[in-house]
Scaffold this motif. Structure first.
Motif, PDB file in Angstrom:
ATOM      1  N   LEU A 122       0.838  -1.200   0.000  1.00 62.71           N
ATOM      2  CA  LEU A 122       0.000   0.000   0.000  1.00 62.71           C
ATOM      3  C   LEU A 122       0.877   1.257   0.000  1.00 62.71           C
ATOM      4  O   LEU A 122       0.640   2.194  -0.769  1.00 62.71           O
ATOM      5  CB  LEU A 122      -0.917  -0.003   1.224  1.00 62.71           C
ATOM      6  CG  LEU A 122      -1.693   1.276   1.503  1.00 62.71           C
ATOM      7  CD1 LEU A 122      -2.756   1.502   0.443  1.00 62.71           C
ATOM      8  CD2 LEU A 122      -2.326   1.225   2.877  1.00 62.71           C
ATOM      9  N   LEU A 123       1.894   1.267   0.825  1.00 61.92           N
ATOM     10  CA  LEU A 123       2.780   2.422   0.934  1.00 61.92           C
ATOM     11  C   LEU A 123       3.597   2.628  -0.343  1.00 61.92           C
ATOM     12  O   LEU A 123       3.826   3.757  -0.769  1.00 61.92           O
ATOM     13  CB  LEU A 123       3.703   2.267   2.138  1.00 61.92           C
ATOM     14  CG  LEU A 123       2.992   2.292   3.500  1.00 61.92           C
ATOM     15  CD1 LEU A 123       3.928   1.816   4.600  1.00 61.92           C
ATOM     16  CD2 LEU A 123       2.445   3.672   3.803  1.00 61.92           C
ATOM     17  N   GLU A 124       4.030   1.533  -0.962  1.00 64.78           N
ATOM     18  CA  GLU A 124       4.776   1.638  -2.219  1.00 64.78           C
ATOM     19  C   GLU A 124       3.895   2.193  -3.330  1.00 64.78           C
ATOM     20  O   GLU A 124       4.336   3.028  -4.122  1.00 64.78           O
ATOM     21  CB  GLU A 124       5.346   0.271  -2.612  1.00 64.78           C
ATOM     22  CG  GLU A 124       6.526  -0.127  -1.761  1.00 64.78           C
ATOM     23  CD  GLU A 124       6.992  -1.549  -2.005  1.00 64.78           C
ATOM     24  OE1 GLU A 124       6.271  -2.329  -2.671  1.00 64.78           O
ATOM     25  OE2 GLU A 124       8.087  -1.888  -1.516  1.00 64.78           O
ATOM     26  N   ILE A 125       2.642   1.759  -3.384  1.00 61.92           N
ATOM     27  CA  ILE A 125       1.717   2.285  -4.384  1.00 61.92           C
ATOM     28  C   ILE A 125       1.513   3.782  -4.182  1.00 61.92           C
ATOM     29  O   ILE A 125       1.362   4.535  -5.145  1.00 61.92           O
ATOM     30  CB  ILE A 125       0.380   1.511  -4.343  1.00 61.92           C
ATOM     31  CG1 ILE A 125       0.589   0.110  -4.910  1.00 61.92           C
ATOM     32  CG2 ILE A 125      -0.719   2.246  -5.103  1.00 61.92           C
ATOM     33  CD1 ILE A 125      -0.573  -0.826  -4.717  1.00 61.92           C
ATOM     34  N   ALA A 126       1.564   4.232  -2.937  1.00 58.82           N
ATOM     35  CA  ALA A 126       1.420   5.660  -2.635  1.00 58.82           C
ATOM     36  C   ALA A 126       2.702   6.435  -2.951  1.00 58.82           C
ATOM     37  O   ALA A 126       2.740   7.645  -2.794  1.00 58.82           O
ATOM     38  CB  ALA A 126       1.036   5.848  -1.169  1.00 58.82           C
ATOM     39  N   GLY A 127       3.757   5.739  -3.402  1.00 60.86           N
ATOM     40  CA  GLY A 127       4.969   6.410  -3.837  1.00 60.86           C
ATOM     41  C   GLY A 127       6.099   6.429  -2.838  1.00 60.86           C
ATOM     42  O   GLY A 127       7.121   7.065  -3.071  1.00 60.86           O
ATOM     43  N   HIS A 128       5.964   5.730  -1.720  1.00 54.26           N
ATOM     44  CA  HIS A 128       7.010   5.738  -0.697  1.00 54.26           C
ATOM     45  C   HIS A 128       8.074   4.674  -0.990  1.00 54.26           C
ATOM     46  O   HIS A 128       7.820   3.690  -1.679  1.00 54.26           O
ATOM     47  CB  HIS A 128       6.400   5.498   0.687  1.00 54.26           C
ATOM     48  CG  HIS A 128       5.414   6.544   1.083  1.00 54.26           C
ATOM     49  ND1 HIS A 128       5.786   7.840   1.399  1.00 54.26           N
ATOM     50  CD2 HIS A 128       4.066   6.506   1.199  1.00 54.26           C
ATOM     51  CE1 HIS A 128       4.712   8.546   1.696  1.00 54.26           C
ATOM     52  NE2 HIS A 128       3.657   7.763   1.583  1.00 54.26           N
ATOM     53  N   ASP A 129       9.246   4.866  -0.424  1.00 55.75           N
ATOM     54  CA  ASP A 129      10.344   3.911  -0.507  1.00 55.75           C
ATOM     55  C   ASP A 129      10.270   3.078   0.774  1.00 55.75           C
ATOM     56  O   ASP A 129      10.562   3.585   1.863  1.00 55.75           O
ATOM     57  CB  ASP A 129      11.668   4.674  -0.600  1.00 55.75           C
ATOM     58  CG  ASP A 129      12.872   3.753  -0.694  1.00 55.75           C
ATOM     59  OD1 ASP A 129      12.695   2.532  -0.856  1.00 55.75           O
ATOM     60  OD2 ASP A 129      13.999   4.266  -0.591  1.00 55.75           O
ATOM     61  N   VAL A 130       9.861   1.821   0.655  1.00 54.13           N
ATOM     62  CA  VAL A 130       9.527   1.012   1.832  1.00 54.13           C
ATOM     63  C   VAL A 130      10.486  -0.162   2.014  1.00 54.13           C
ATOM     64  O   VAL A 130      10.830  -0.851   1.061  1.00 54.13           O
ATOM     65  CB  VAL A 130       8.080   0.473   1.726  1.00 54.13           C
ATOM     66  CG1 VAL A 130       7.687  -0.290   2.983  1.00 54.13           C
ATOM     67  CG2 VAL A 130       7.100   1.606   1.463  1.00 54.13           C
ATOM     68  N   SER A 131      10.906  -0.364   3.262  1.00 52.57           N
ATOM     69  CA  SER A 131      11.693  -1.528   3.660  1.00 52.57           C
ATOM     70  C   SER A 131      10.896  -2.267   4.724  1.00 52.57           C
ATOM     71  O   SER A 131      10.042  -1.682   5.389  1.00 52.57           O
ATOM     72  CB  SER A 131      13.039  -1.101   4.249  1.00 52.57           C
ATOM     73  OG  SER A 131      13.766  -0.344   3.320  1.00 52.57           O
ATOM     74  N   PHE A 132      11.214  -3.540   4.899  1.00 48.14           N
ATOM     75  CA  PHE A 132      10.462  -4.374   5.843  1.00 48.14           C
ATOM     76  C   PHE A 132      11.419  -5.201   6.683  1.00 48.14           C
ATOM     77  O   PHE A 132      12.441  -5.671   6.204  1.00 48.14           O
ATOM     78  CB  PHE A 132       9.511  -5.286   5.063  1.00 48.14           C
ATOM     79  CG  PHE A 132       8.946  -6.408   5.882  1.00 48.14           C
ATOM     80  CD1 PHE A 132       7.998  -6.149   6.855  1.00 48.14           C
ATOM     81  CD2 PHE A 132       9.378  -7.706   5.712  1.00 48.14           C
ATOM     82  CE1 PHE A 132       7.484  -7.174   7.644  1.00 48.14           C
ATOM     83  CE2 PHE A 132       8.872  -8.735   6.481  1.00 48.14           C
ATOM     84  CZ  PHE A 132       7.920  -8.460   7.448  1.00 48.14           C
ATOM     85  N   ALA A 133      11.073  -5.375   7.964  1.00 43.27           N
ATOM     86  CA  ALA A 133      11.824  -6.253   8.876  1.00 43.27           C
ATOM     87  C   ALA A 133      10.824  -6.994   9.756  1.00 43.27           C
ATOM     88  O   ALA A 133       9.822  -6.421  10.176  1.00 43.27           O
ATOM     89  CB  ALA A 133      12.781  -5.433   9.729  1.00 43.27           C
ATOM     90  N   SER A 134      11.117  -8.260  10.033  1.00 43.83           N
ATOM     91  CA  SER A 134      10.194  -9.046  10.861  1.00 43.83           C
ATOM     92  C   SER A 134      10.772  -9.411  12.224  1.00 43.83           C
ATOM     93  O   SER A 134      10.092 -10.023  13.036  1.00 43.83           O
ATOM     94  CB  SER A 134       9.770 -10.324  10.120  1.00 43.83           C
ATOM     95  OG  SER A 134      10.902 -11.130   9.843  1.00 43.83           O
ATOM     96  N   THR A 135      12.031  -9.038  12.484  1.00 45.20           N
ATOM     97  CA  THR A 135      12.651  -9.273  13.791  1.00 45.20           C
ATOM     98  C   THR A 135      13.373  -7.999  14.222  1.00 45.20           C
ATOM     99  O   THR A 135      13.670  -7.132  13.393  1.00 45.20           O
ATOM    100  CB  THR A 135      13.679 -10.422  13.743  1.00 45.20           C
ATOM    101  OG1 THR A 135      14.785 -10.023  12.926  1.00 45.20           O
ATOM    102  CG2 THR A 135      13.063 -11.717  13.203  1.00 45.20           C
ATOM    103  N   ALA A 136      13.696  -7.926  15.498  1.00 44.94           N
ATOM    104  CA  ALA A 136      14.413  -6.756  16.015  1.00 44.94           C
ATOM    105  C   ALA A 136      15.789  -6.640  15.373  1.00 44.94           C
ATOM    106  O   ALA A 136      16.212  -5.546  14.970  1.00 44.94           O
ATOM    107  CB  ALA A 136      14.534  -6.851  17.530  1.00 44.94           C
ATOM    108  N   LYS A 137      16.505  -7.746  15.257  1.00 41.23           N
ATOM    109  CA  LYS A 137      17.842  -7.725  14.662  1.00 41.23           C
ATOM    110  C   LYS A 137      17.778  -7.222  13.221  1.00 41.23           C
ATOM    111  O   LYS A 137      18.570  -6.375  12.799  1.00 41.23           O
ATOM    112  CB  LYS A 137      18.448  -9.128  14.706  1.00 41.23           C
ATOM    113  CG  LYS A 137      19.841  -9.194  14.130  1.00 41.23           C
ATOM    114  CD  LYS A 137      20.405 -10.605  14.181  1.00 41.23           C
ATOM    115  CE  LYS A 137      21.777 -10.619  13.542  1.00 41.23           C
ATOM    116  NZ  LYS A 137      22.289 -11.964  13.358  1.00 41.23           N
ATOM    117  N   GLU A 138      16.822  -7.735  12.474  1.00 42.51           N
ATOM    118  CA  GLU A 138      16.659  -7.319  11.080  1.00 42.51           C
ATOM    119  C   GLU A 138      16.271  -5.836  11.006  1.00 42.51           C
ATOM    120  O   GLU A 138      16.733  -5.106  10.120  1.00 42.51           O
ATOM    121  CB  GLU A 138      15.574  -8.191  10.429  1.00 42.51           C
ATOM    122  CG  GLU A 138      15.462  -8.055   8.940  1.00 42.51           C
ATOM    123  CD  GLU A 138      14.364  -8.944   8.358  1.00 42.51           C
ATOM    124  OE1 GLU A 138      14.052  -8.727   7.180  1.00 42.51           O
ATOM    125  OE2 GLU A 138      13.821  -9.815   9.064  1.00 42.51           O
TER     126      GLU A 138
END
Length: 198
Positions: free
Chosen positions: A88-104
């Motif tokens: 959703l955020l990428e479609i709105a034009g943002h540069d998005v990264s994702f992490a699923s753990t604290a270390k990541e």
């Protein structure tokens, strides 16, 4: 009232809200049909014909979206929900990264230098409050990076705790995409405001 983080009985409900929002952005409609439990579901998305090609004069060539783009880090152990939010955020034009753990999250924040961090509070390896504190200590992360709690916890004391921990806003899942858009716009406006010397 303890809210379980076990999602075996279903997600946090962001999927259909995301589809409806994305469809609405394009003037489309979404209908959902089901004949009952264990009978499956059918979704119908109706899109309007494109009246104008994106590269024709008068069409928005993406300049407005580029001006409002932010570097956003989404941190959530619910991978499916976080991927939907990132899309959703990428479609709105943002540069998005994702992490699923604290270390990541720490590694990704060092690399991407996010303007905004959307952070789940109920992480399994470390809670979102402690992770937010750790992310604020990373030299590569801008000092004006905005932390926004996106969580299943929505009691008054949860809002108070996130405010005390320095979160800019506290949004309860499933997040209304329009509300998130408004919060991101508020954050961008604050970051863009001239800084007064102290």
């Amino acid at each position: 009232d303890h809210r379980s983080l076990d999602r075996s009985q279903g997600g946090m409900g962001i999927g259909l809200a995301l589809v409806r929002h994305l469809a609405g952005l394009h003037g489309a409609t979404v209908e959902a049909f089901s004949e009952g439990l264990n009978r499956g579901s059918r979704f119908v998305v109706r899109l309007p014909l494109m009246a104008q090609r994106p590269d024709e004069p008068g069409a928005d060539g993406g300049a407005a979206r580029a001006a409002a783009a932010q570097r956003i880090l989404v941190v959530d152990d619910d991978v499916a929900g976080a991927e939907s939010l990132a899309m959703l955020l990428e479609i709105a034009g943002h540069d998005v990264s994702f992490a699923s753990t604290a270390k990541e999250a720490v590694e990704t924040a060092r690399r991407t230098r996010p303007d905004v961090i959307l952070l789940d509070i109920g992480m399994p390896d470390i809670d979102g409050y402690e992770l937010s504190r750790q992310l604020r200590q990373i030299p590569e992360v801008p000092t004006d990076a905005v932390h926004i709690a996106i969580t299943g916890f929505g009691r008054p004391e949860d809002f108070e705790k996130s405010a005390q921990a320095g979160f800019f806003r506290h949004l309860v899942k499933p997040v209304d995409p329009s509300a998130l858009g408004c919060v991101l716009e508020e954050a961008r406006a604050i970051q863009a405001a001239p800084k007064v010397p102290s």
